[in-house]
Scaffold this motif. Sequence first.
Motif, PDB file in Angstrom:
ATOM      1  N   HIS A  89      11.664   5.898  -1.673  1.00 21.70           N
ATOM      2  CA  HIS A  89      12.203   4.660  -2.237  1.00 21.70           C
ATOM      3  C   HIS A  89      11.356   3.510  -1.692  1.00 21.70           C
ATOM      4  N   VAL A  90      10.672   2.818  -2.583  1.00 16.93           N
ATOM      5  CA  VAL A  90       9.837   1.701  -2.155  1.00 16.93           C
ATOM      6  C   VAL A  90      10.582   0.400  -2.426  1.00 16.93           C
ATOM      7  N   HIS A  91      10.878  -0.350  -1.356  1.00 18.37           N
ATOM      8  CA  HIS A  91      11.558  -1.645  -1.505  1.00 18.37           C
ATOM      9  C   HIS A  91      10.500  -2.705  -1.704  1.00 18.37           C
ATOM     10  N   ARG A  92      10.561  -3.399  -2.839  1.00 18.01           N
ATOM     11  CA  ARG A  92       9.559  -4.429  -3.127  1.00 18.01           C
ATOM     12  C   ARG A  92      10.172  -5.799  -2.946  1.00 18.01           C
ATOM     13  N   GLY A  93       9.436  -6.696  -2.318  1.00 15.06           N
ATOM     14  CA  GLY A  93      10.007  -8.028  -2.156  1.00 15.06           C
ATOM     15  C   GLY A  93       9.029  -8.985  -1.516  1.00 15.06           C
ATOM     16  N   ARG A  94       9.585 -10.041  -0.918  1.00 23.06           N
ATOM     17  CA  ARG A  94       8.707 -11.008  -0.243  1.00 23.06           C
ATOM     18  C   ARG A  94       9.430 -11.541   0.988  1.00 23.06           C
ATOM     19  N   PHE A  95       8.637 -12.013   1.953  1.00 17.69           N
ATOM     20  CA  PHE A  95       9.216 -12.535   3.192  1.00 17.69           C
ATOM     21  C   PHE A  95       9.816 -13.912   2.965  1.00 17.69           C
ATOM     22  N   THR A 100      -0.457  -8.202  -3.436  1.00 15.58           N
ATOM     23  CA  THR A 100      -0.634  -9.613  -3.774  1.00 15.58           C
ATOM     24  C   THR A 100       0.695 -10.227  -4.182  1.00 15.58           C
ATOM     25  N   ALA A 101       1.655  -9.356  -4.613  1.00 18.65           N
ATOM     26  CA  ALA A 101       2.955  -9.898  -5.005  1.00 18.65           C
ATOM     27  C   ALA A 101       3.879 -10.062  -3.796  1.00 18.65           C
ATOM     28  N   GLY A 102       3.560  -9.439  -2.650  1.00 15.69           N
ATOM     29  CA  GLY A 102       4.438  -9.549  -1.498  1.00 15.69           C
ATOM     30  C   GLY A 102       4.325  -8.332  -0.610  1.00 15.69           C
ATOM     31  N   ILE A 103       5.482  -7.707  -0.344  1.00 18.12           N
ATOM     32  CA  ILE A 103       5.499  -6.621   0.620  1.00 18.12           C
ATOM     33  C   ILE A 103       6.232  -5.426   0.029  1.00 18.12           C
ATOM     34  N   GLU A 104       5.818  -4.216   0.416  1.00 24.21           N
ATOM     35  CA  GLU A 104       6.537  -3.004   0.022  1.00 24.21           C
ATOM     36  C   GLU A 104       6.886  -2.221   1.285  1.00 24.21           C
ATOM     37  N   VAL A 105       8.149  -1.809   1.385  1.00 25.07           N
ATOM     38  CA  VAL A 105       8.619  -1.167   2.609  1.00 25.07           C
ATOM     39  C   VAL A 105       9.299   0.155   2.290  1.00 25.07           C
ATOM     40  N   VAL A 106       9.012   1.179   3.091  1.00 23.97           N
ATOM     41  CA  VAL A 106       9.709   2.468   2.976  1.00 23.97           C
ATOM     42  C   VAL A 106      10.476   2.705   4.273  1.00 23.97           C
ATOM     43  N   LEU A 107      11.766   3.072   4.159  1.00 22.20           N
ATOM     44  CA  LEU A 107      12.630   3.252   5.331  1.00 22.20           C
ATOM     45  C   LEU A 107      12.960   4.725   5.542  1.00 22.20           C
ATOM     46  N   ASP A 108      13.490   5.060   6.702  1.00 23.32           N
ATOM     47  CA  ASP A 108      13.904   6.454   6.918  1.00 23.32           C
ATOM     48  C   ASP A 108      15.113   6.792   6.058  1.00 23.32           C
ATOM     49  N   GLU A 109      16.087   5.865   5.998  1.00 19.53           N
ATOM     50  CA  GLU A 109      17.188   6.043   5.055  1.00 19.53           C
ATOM     51  C   GLU A 109      17.529   4.695   4.438  1.00 19.53           C
ATOM     52  N   THR A 110      18.168   4.747   3.255  1.00 19.21           N
ATOM     53  CA  THR A 110      18.367   3.486   2.535  1.00 19.21           C
ATOM     54  C   THR A 110      19.584   3.523   1.626  1.00 19.21           C
TER      55      THR A 110
END
Length: 885
Positions: free
Chosen positions: A531-537, A478-488
């Motif tokens: 590593h979970v990247h939290r943010g919004r579009f 509800t706050a936005g998006i969470e993304v996990v990448l192969d490397e970061t």
Amino acid sequence: MHESAHELRRLFVEFFRARGHREVPSSPLIPVGDATLLFTTAGMVQFKPLYGAANPEFTRAVSVQKCLRATDIDQIGHTIRHHTFLEMLGNFSFGDYFKTEAINWAWEFVRTVVQLDRDRIWVSVHDSDDEAARLWETETDLLPGRVVRLGDKDNFWGPAGSTGACGPSSELYWDLGAAADPGGREGALGESDRYLEFWNLVFPQFNQDADGRRMPLARPGIDTGMGLERLALIVQGAPSTYETDLLRPLVDDVLEFASLAAMPDDERRVAVRIVADHVRALAFAIAAGVVPGNEGRGYVIRRVLRRAARRGRELGAPSPFLYRIAETVIRHYGATYPELEGMKEAILRITQFEEERFARTLDAGMERFQAIVAECQACGATELPGADVFQLHDAYGFPVDLTAEMASEQGLTIDRPGFETAMTEQRQRARRAHRFHEVAAEGAGEPWVELSDGPDSEFRGYETLTLEATVRRYRETTAGIEVVLDETPFYAESGGQVGDQGALEGEGFQIQVTDTVTAVSDHDGAPAKSHVHRGRFLSGGPADLARSRVVARVDPELRAATMRNHTATHLLHAALRSVLGTHVQQAGSLVAPHRLRFDFTHFAAVTPGERTAIEELVNREILKNTPVDVRTQSYDEARSRGAIALFGEKYGREVRTIGIPGFSLELCGGTHCRGTGDIGLFKIVAESAVGAGMRRLEAVTGLGALALTMELEGRLDELGQILGVPRGQVADRIRAVLKENAELKLKAKGAAGGGVEKQVEEALARAENTDGHRFVVARIEVDSVDLLRRAGDHLRDHLRSGAGVLAAVMGGKVSFLAVATDDVIASGVRADELVREVAAVAGGSGGGKPHQAMGSGGKAVELIDSALDRGRAILRERLGVGAKP
Ligand code: ATP
Ligand code: MG
């Protein structure tokens, strides 16, 4: 033979050194890098990794190990042989010699070195261990019939902690004589108090793994332990370890403080022994860096202290007094264990502080306890209800075991399961509150959408701030998006350092990353950290994530600011230890872009002088622009280079160290500056208390420090404008204004004032009441010292019980007068001390008698209110609730 304990330590070490053993110093009371143990409980703990090792650096060792056995706490005082803290003499073999030598040397040591009487020695072996039994019978001249076979309970040694070496053992016993256990059976080793176990020879033949499986060791070893206190008992012919030269001085000291209150002798003996034993353990534990607390080691220590405090009270000792026994411990043991001297102040202050704190709740708690007991007895119950035990724990600070102990003294038990339930319920309430908070802040999440397969979150942020990556998975919240990448390159919050911010961009979308956190994922069945990247579009949407690779970009300015604060945190830590002392331990930290916060153990406020010294030291290191040395190596290597590790933290085999050569070396996974000069400037902005013996410093660096100085300058300019003077004269101008103001107030009041007696009575009407005492702090108008004295007499006559401070201005000078009634003088509140402290605030001094004293503050009329405030604070504290009656 009547050797001192000191001599016994030396004889033991020499004996085994002469037989090829390396002398290894005691390891710390808190095991290093072993999360399975709270405290070091035996000599072998530090050698665990050497059993079964292929190429140990050495194969024979001898040590005198500091140990703490919290599990024996209930025995203390009731037996002649148990202590919480003890010193263990031990000889060890790692795949070198085995049973033959171990038995022969043990025999040689007891017979020829300390010359124990052969008639009084007995030996036990495991009932399966024919080899050991035969060795005792054939290799030594132990009396026939003195080898007793016992089962697993007594003679099989599981590993210290849950994994490691284990095997059968053989124990040496000392016969204390039939009188020690009149009904006891001869030869009842491990059963009858007649036989004192003093040396345990363990034969580690197996290794136990985490699942409890035992595999034979290719190279079995030897692990022995002999309590120094028990050896001293035997050698010195003492009736108990408390009469040996190790504990006698402590026992004598406790007796000095005990009143002659009526108390059965045996109860008095138990109480005295508990106090002596516990304070010794406390001193060593605090020296090792443990601070009383509610969990783990802190809880053990708090319980030890509270048990001792309660016994002290039974003995009629003044409160606080444990810290004075601790002083004797330090004096008595300081030469052998210099860390006690080094941590002296921490030991004394923490002990005193905890004891005072406990005393304040003890009375209230005891009353409640007695009420609960009375209720139980009235309705014929024999068990204290769990809810009540929990209340004693929660509201009155009674450790549950203490309540159990007090209950058993009344012939009652406690409902432990009920207590546990109450405890769990409280924890759940706390957790529910916490979870709600999380949900509210972050919003509920949709299920994760998997976009590609393979390992994730390879961290590259030490080398780069930007890279191209593949999305492994994402989910909407509800706050936005969470993304996990192969490397970061994004650092995920840990070790006090906050997560990175920045952006994820790809074809048709842009995500603003506001935080990065770690989450334990069970991708492919194996737990891993993501590593979970939290943010919004900012543009595009989730559907676009599948279309292309993403560019992950960490905000370079924020990251640089965070790195400055992190490296500065290490400098601060080292500076604190250098300025305040090595008792300073990191207790927590926060490293964010705009500020840093550091919590540490220390028993007093950081003074302005210390604060300046710390700032100076840190900034000097910054100006040196030392290159920061980042390395990855084995844990042991890092320790041997002297890296500071945090207690209770677990490290993998490989660790990362951050070194500032010549100044600081810490285990740390955070991101750091390349050189200390990058920090720019370091400024402390706040200092505060965060709990018992714990302080907090907040500071800024780099551009944050610049912003701070600019803001301070701005405020100074504003003040100058208001006062109409240049910056440099602001202070003088304010002083003049305050003085003028004080004089005007005085005149106004003087005009309205009445006689001396009337003024005193008015002040009395406003007196504060505390615990049956009254105190008065007031300013009166008089124009002579005689009148001030008259006011004092009048005040003292009418106070009944209490104390007071009066201030008056005469001829432009401030005078103070303090009085105290006889009963409060008896409890330590003295007029002369009071007036001295109050006058000191106004830069003056004073003196007189305990019941009445005068002081002068010179011309500092403007400080009169601060001085009276100080007086009020002192009286509130000394006469206040919880103060000594
Ligand atoms: P006990 O049965 O008397 O408690 P233990 O079997 O627990 O002794 P070990 O664990 O074999 O003792 O420890 C080795 C030696 O350390 C013992 O032989 C004894 O000399 C000493 N020791 C153990 N526990 C204590 C203690 N609480 N206080 C003093 N010495 C101890
Ligand atoms: Mg034991």
